[in-house]
Write a protein that holds these residues in place. Structure first.
Motif, short mmCIF file in Angstrom:
data_model
loop_
_atom_site.label_atom_id
_atom_site.label_comp_id
_atom_site.label_asym_id
_atom_site.label_seq_id
_atom_site.Cartn_x
_atom_site.Cartn_y
_atom_site.Cartn_z
N GLU A 1 19.92 5.09 25.70
CA GLU A 1 18.89 5.81 26.10
C GLU A 1 19.05 7.01 26.49
OE1 GLU A 1 15.82 3.66 28.60
OE2 GLU A 1 14.83 5.65 29.05
N GLU A 2 19.96 7.19 27.67
CA GLU A 2 20.32 8.71 28.24
C GLU A 2 20.93 9.57 27.20
OE1 GLU A 2 21.11 6.81 32.70
OE2 GLU A 2 22.96 7.48 31.48
N SER A 3 21.60 8.84 26.50
CA SER A 3 22.20 9.70 25.38
C SER A 3 21.26 10.33 24.23
CB SER A 3 23.31 9.09 24.79
OG SER A 3 23.84 9.66 23.23
N LEU A 4 20.43 9.35 23.96
CA LEU A 4 19.21 9.74 23.01
C LEU A 4 18.40 10.87 23.45
CD1 LEU A 4 17.10 7.22 21.21
CD2 LEU A 4 16.08 8.74 22.88
N ARG A 5 18.34 10.78 24.88
CA ARG A 5 17.26 12.14 25.45
C ARG A 5 18.07 13.32 25.47
NH1 ARG A 5 12.64 9.83 27.89
NH2 ARG A 5 12.83 7.70 28.48
N ARG A 6 19.52 13.19 25.77
CA ARG A 6 20.44 14.43 25.81
C ARG A 6 20.53 14.84 24.24
NH1 ARG A 6 23.87 11.28 29.05
NH2 ARG A 6 24.92 10.56 27.38
N SER A 7 20.46 14.14 23.11
CA SER A 7 20.77 14.33 22.08
C SER A 7 19.64 14.91 21.33
CB SER A 7 21.55 13.32 21.39
OG SER A 7 22.43 12.67 22.07
N ARG A 8 18.54 15.01 21.88
CA ARG A 8 17.19 14.90 20.99
C ARG A 8 17.15 16.38 20.05
NH1 ARG A 8 15.36 15.79 26.22
NH2 ARG A 8 14.17 17.89 26.44
N SER A 9 17.83 17.32 20.81
CA SER A 9 17.68 18.60 19.86
C SER A 9 18.34 18.47 18.68
CB SER A 9 18.17 19.84 20.83
OG SER A 9 19.59 19.71 20.80
N LEU A 10 19.21 17.53 18.51
CA LEU A 10 19.87 17.36 17.03
C LEU A 10 19.23 17.04 16.05
CD1 LEU A 10 23.13 15.40 18.36
CD2 LEU A 10 22.97 17.69 17.68
N LEU A 11 17.78 16.67 16.43
CA LEU A 11 16.82 15.93 15.28
C LEU A 11 16.37 17.41 14.20
CD1 LEU A 11 14.47 14.02 17.42
CD2 LEU A 11 15.83 13.30 15.28
N HIS A 12 16.76 18.51 14.70
CA HIS A 12 16.34 19.62 13.82
C HIS A 12 17.46 19.66 12.66
CE1 HIS A 12 13.73 21.39 16.83
NE2 HIS A 12 14.44 21.01 17.65
N HIS A 13 18.26 18.97 12.57
CA HIS A 13 19.43 18.89 11.43
C HIS A 13 18.77 17.85 10.29
CE1 HIS A 13 22.41 21.02 13.44
NE2 HIS A 13 22.42 19.97 14.43
N ILE A 14 17.69 17.43 10.81
CA ILE A 14 17.35 16.13 9.86
C ILE A 14 16.16 16.44 8.66
CG2 ILE A 14 16.51 13.73 9.81
CD1 ILE A 14 19.26 13.91 10.81
N ALA A 15 16.37 15.95 7.46
CA ALA A 15 15.33 16.64 6.70
C ALA A 15 14.00 16.09 7.14
CB ALA A 15 15.70 15.98 5.36
N ALA A 16 12.85 16.95 6.75
CA ALA A 16 11.62 16.74 7.08
C ALA A 16 11.14 15.38 6.35
CB ALA A 16 10.65 17.79 6.53
N GLU A 17 11.65 14.96 5.27
CA GLU A 17 11.08 13.85 4.64
C GLU A 17 11.43 12.62 5.52
OE1 GLU A 17 12.49 16.35 3.34
OE2 GLU A 17 10.94 16.75 1.63
N ARG A 18 12.57 12.57 6.06
CA ARG A 18 13.27 11.71 6.64
C ARG A 18 12.52 11.29 7.96
NH1 ARG A 18 19.62 11.95 6.81
NH2 ARG A 18 19.58 9.47 6.61
N VAL A 19 12.34 12.47 8.70
CA VAL A 19 11.58 12.49 10.22
C VAL A 19 10.17 11.89 9.89
CG1 VAL A 19 10.40 13.98 11.46
CG2 VAL A 19 12.86 14.34 10.63
N ARG A 20 9.35 12.20 8.76
CA ARG A 20 8.20 11.60 8.33
C ARG A 20 8.11 10.20 7.95
NH1 ARG A 20 6.78 13.59 3.13
NH2 ARG A 20 7.83 11.80 2.58
#
Ligand code: ATP
Ligand code: MG
Length: 442
Positions: A178-197
């Protein structure tokens, strides 16, 4: 131990008889151990893709050869058989630069995201569980295989997968994960919009969606920053015992778990902070907020690459969510004419959930929605006229009366409005007489 379906057993047997080792792996093992129905059955095997192709002949389809995946079809099932593999370095935060095949099951399990997804089961019912997934299943915990910072850094989609699994399975996140996930959240910008959706849609439709959104707004806010002004926004209004975000979560969880309905509830009040005004008595108001919500929602849905049909459905429902529908045949017929049956039913589902998210003393509005549904059912059984093709006259009738060009369509629309509004009966004679009369008047 749970039952492996016959078709999957056959695939495992054929691989074993061919001299390979083969296992059920991932979600199906996790769900089986939890007593849940698995979504799909995945097999991992020591056979190289070409060996699997040769073994299954016409039943085998090379659906993901680069990653070692062959789909075997048979008995009405599609089973993905993937070669044991290890993933090379991840430089882009979403895909391995390369994958290499290996003959070791343990190496294959080590590349998987969470301990509960890293268990393999063979035909004899023997479980291979090097990362203690069973213990985490019993404790209902999601824990990364290996170092969470590294695992989320390799593929940031795992951040959303963990929230989705938490919402679907009702699991918690293990502390370091959980702690790592919160820290790492800005990496989500690398993910394609379709996969996020896709991940967010599955999260939103899950039984634990509200709980996860409540606990991780800043993570979801990384991909939909427009949500953030709702969090903690005090409505200063007696209809609402919750802030805008809390209300959104209650409404969302109260809604039927259909993707477009859940997305509508997530976004329906997103314009409230912007539309907020306060009157001299200190009461908050949100005049015009549905249109503001619609505008913001459109930006989000386009960014997440919704198809146009889905986008239009959500936007219409957001725009209409707060409109009053009179509880009369005429009132319901008018909305039916504008929206059609399916949209109107979706709108009522949205209104129902929106109302359930309000202060308990205002939840009495459920009766009003029941009543609207009854009127709608009655109108449909009576085959009431609410669309052009149900009108008792058509374009040809109007041509016979001497109308031409765009006048025809316009007149049909006018007639429909009059019929829907109960100003004239849907009868051929009456409609034609009306057209003839208005023609003479002109
Ligand atoms: P469900 O099918 O219910 O979504 P699942 O666990 O089967 O859950 P899949 O996306 O079907 O999820 O993937 C199958 C397995 O592949 C997972 O259980 C996991 O072991 C592995 N896996 C999938 N995606 C990733 C990923 N992004 N990183 C690491 N391992 C993954
Ligand atoms: Mg699966």
């Amino acid at each position: 131990m749970f039952v492996i379906p016959e078709q999957v057993r056959t695939v495992l047997q054929r691989l074993e008889r061919g001299g390979f080792s083969a296992f059920c792996v991932g979600g199906c093992v996790r769900d089986g151990l939890l007593g849940r129905t698995a979504q799909d059955w995945d097999v991992t095997a020591s056979a190289l893709p070409e060996e699997t192709m040769a073994l299954f002949g016409e039943q085998a389809f090379p659906t993901g050869l680069r990653h070692g995946t062959v789909t075997v079809r048979g008995g009405g099932m599609s089973i993905e058989v993937t070669t044991f593999r290890t993933d090379g370095p991840y430089r882009d935060g979403r895909h391995p630069d390369s994958v290499s095949f290996t003959r070791s099951l343990e190496e294959d399990l080590a590349r998987r995201d969470f301990t509960v997804n890293a268990m393999a089961l063979d035909l004899q019912g023997k479980l291979t569980d090097p990362f203690h997934g069973q213990l985490d299943l019993a404790a209902r915990l999601l824990r990364c295989v290996g170092d969470p910072d590294r695992r989320f850094g390799e593929d940031a989609l795992r951040i959303l997968r963990s929230l989705r699994f938490a919402a679907v399975l009702g699991f918690s996140l293990e502390k370091e994960t959980e702690e790592s996930l919160r820290r790492s959240r800005s990496l989500l910008h690398h993910i394609a919009a379709e996969r996020v959706r896709e991940e967010l849609t599955r999260l939103l439709c899950a039984p634990g969606a509200a709980e996860v959104l409540r606990s991780f707004p800043e993570v979801i806010g990384e991909v939909i920053p427009e949500l953030m002004p709702m969090v903690g926004f005090d409505q200063k209004n007696c209809h609402h015992c919750h802030d805008v975000w809390e209300h959104t979560l209650w409404a969302l969880q109260a809604a039927t778990p259909e993707p477009l309905i859940r997305w509508t509830l997530l976004l329906h009040d997103i314009g409230k902070p912007e539309a907020f005004t306060i009157d001299p008595e200190g009461n908050g108001h949100f005049y015009g907020h549905p249109m503001v919500s619609r505008r913001i929602a459109e930006i989000i849905l386009r960014r997440l690459r919704f198809d146009s049909a889905g986008r239009e459905t959500v936007l219409t429902l957001v725009e209409w969510h707060d409109r009053n529908i009179p509880r009369t045949d005429r009132g319901v017929r008018k909305v039916l004419c504008r929206l059609g049956e399916q949209r109107l039913r979706q709108l009522l589902a949205v209104k129902r959930a929106d109302n359930l998210g309000q202060a308990p003393e205002y939840q009495g509005r459920q009766d009003e929605i029941d009543c609207l549904e009854q009127i709608l059912d009655k109108l449909l059984t009576e085959q009431t006229c609410f669309s052009l093709h149900q009108l008792a006259v058509n374009g040809n009738d109007l041509i016979t009366l001497g109308l031409q060009g765009p006048e025809i369509g316009r007149t049909l629309e006018e007639l429909l409005d009059l019929v829907v509004d109960e100003q004239i009966f849907n009868e051929r004679k009456a409609l034609l007489a009306h057209v003839a009369a208005s023609k003479t008047a002109r």
